[in-house]
Design a protein around this motif. Sequence first.
Motif, PDB file in Angstrom:
ATOM      1  N   GLN A 207       0.824  -1.214   0.000  1.00  0.00           N
ATOM      2  CA  GLN A 207       0.000   0.000   0.000  1.00  0.00           C
ATOM      3  C   GLN A 207       0.856   1.261   0.000  1.00  0.00           C
ATOM      4  O   GLN A 207       0.493   2.265  -0.621  1.00  0.00           O
ATOM      5  CB  GLN A 207      -0.934  -0.020   1.213  1.00  0.00           C
ATOM      6  N   LYS A 208       1.987   1.207   0.702  1.00  0.00           N
ATOM      7  CA  LYS A 208       2.866   2.380   0.761  1.00  0.00           C
ATOM      8  C   LYS A 208       3.674   2.544  -0.518  1.00  0.00           C
ATOM      9  O   LYS A 208       3.814   3.663  -1.028  1.00  0.00           O
ATOM     10  CB  LYS A 208       3.814   2.253   1.956  1.00  0.00           C
ATOM     11  N   ARG A 209       4.198   1.442  -1.034  1.00  0.00           N
ATOM     12  CA  ARG A 209       5.096   1.515  -2.179  1.00  0.00           C
ATOM     13  C   ARG A 209       4.352   1.581  -3.512  1.00  0.00           C
ATOM     14  O   ARG A 209       4.850   2.180  -4.465  1.00  0.00           O
ATOM     15  CB  ARG A 209       6.033   0.303  -2.174  1.00  0.00           C
ATOM     16  N   ILE A 210       3.184   0.915  -3.582  1.00  0.00           N
ATOM     17  CA  ILE A 210       2.427   0.881  -4.841  1.00  0.00           C
ATOM     18  C   ILE A 210       0.997   1.353  -4.556  1.00  0.00           C
ATOM     19  O   ILE A 210       0.074   0.540  -4.420  1.00  0.00           O
ATOM     20  CB  ILE A 210       2.415  -0.529  -5.459  1.00  0.00           C
ATOM     21  N   PRO A 211       0.786   2.652  -4.423  1.00  0.00           N
ATOM     22  CA  PRO A 211      -0.539   3.162  -4.041  1.00  0.00           C
ATOM     23  C   PRO A 211      -1.640   2.854  -5.050  1.00  0.00           C
ATOM     24  O   PRO A 211      -2.818   2.756  -4.667  1.00  0.00           O
ATOM     25  CB  PRO A 211      -0.310   4.671  -3.921  1.00  0.00           C
ATOM     26  N   ASN A 212      -1.320   2.701  -6.331  1.00  0.00           N
ATOM     27  CA  ASN A 212      -2.356   2.381  -7.303  1.00  0.00           C
ATOM     28  C   ASN A 212      -2.950   0.997  -7.079  1.00  0.00           C
ATOM     29  O   ASN A 212      -4.030   0.681  -7.582  1.00  0.00           O
ATOM     30  CB  ASN A 212      -1.816   2.490  -8.732  1.00  0.00           C
TER      31      ASN A 212
END
Length: 229
Positions: A207-212
Amino acid sequence: MVTIFQESAFQLKLIDSDNLPHILITYLPTILLAILGFYKLATSSKIRANAQKAQQTNFGWILLSILLLFTLPNYSRYNLVVFIPGLSLLGLQVFYLFKSKWVKESILWSLSFVFFISYQVERRLDTQQILKNGQLPFRNEKILVLGPQIEEYLKNRMSGPFINWDISKNLFINLNEYEKVIVLTNLFEKDPPNYIYDPENVFSNIQKRIPNIGLKYRESGKHIFKRIP
């Protein structure tokens, strides 16, 4: 394939305590026959040159099987089947080198009895280790399990090629490489799960690294994330 090779090749692991009874029950009859065959082979003086060459080839097979132990992903009885041809050929010497017919008959019937007992015990062990139903509160949903709990797929559908957590976990845990971010993004776009079960607590990092990806899911229970419509 490269990842599977890197995770499994040239690593000598300990035999799991759950697999050890299966391995012993499955291979003990063949091992006992092979030991007896090797004894007769070593103590007999009537081995011709051609037979000696055949036995040298057979011992080469057994040695190669031992070397293959370093490349197996795990030591289940199915992966150790490569030992069967070498041990069986070694055990056949019992029936060639014993002269007495009644001795051969006794060995054959004893071996049949041992195999029957082995089969019955193995069936009982298999029954005890049947995969149990998962604990997730939903059924017939497309899910992604971020952990080794493959039983959760029994009543649901699998999303993505992530059934083997030992192989796939590096893709989710270490997101410092741009290539892994691209792979995960493509997989979630092509085959998005309706639910994500995260017992290893790695989805928060996604969730933090890949928000999409992360913004499309919200927490709906303990270790459970549901896709937002």
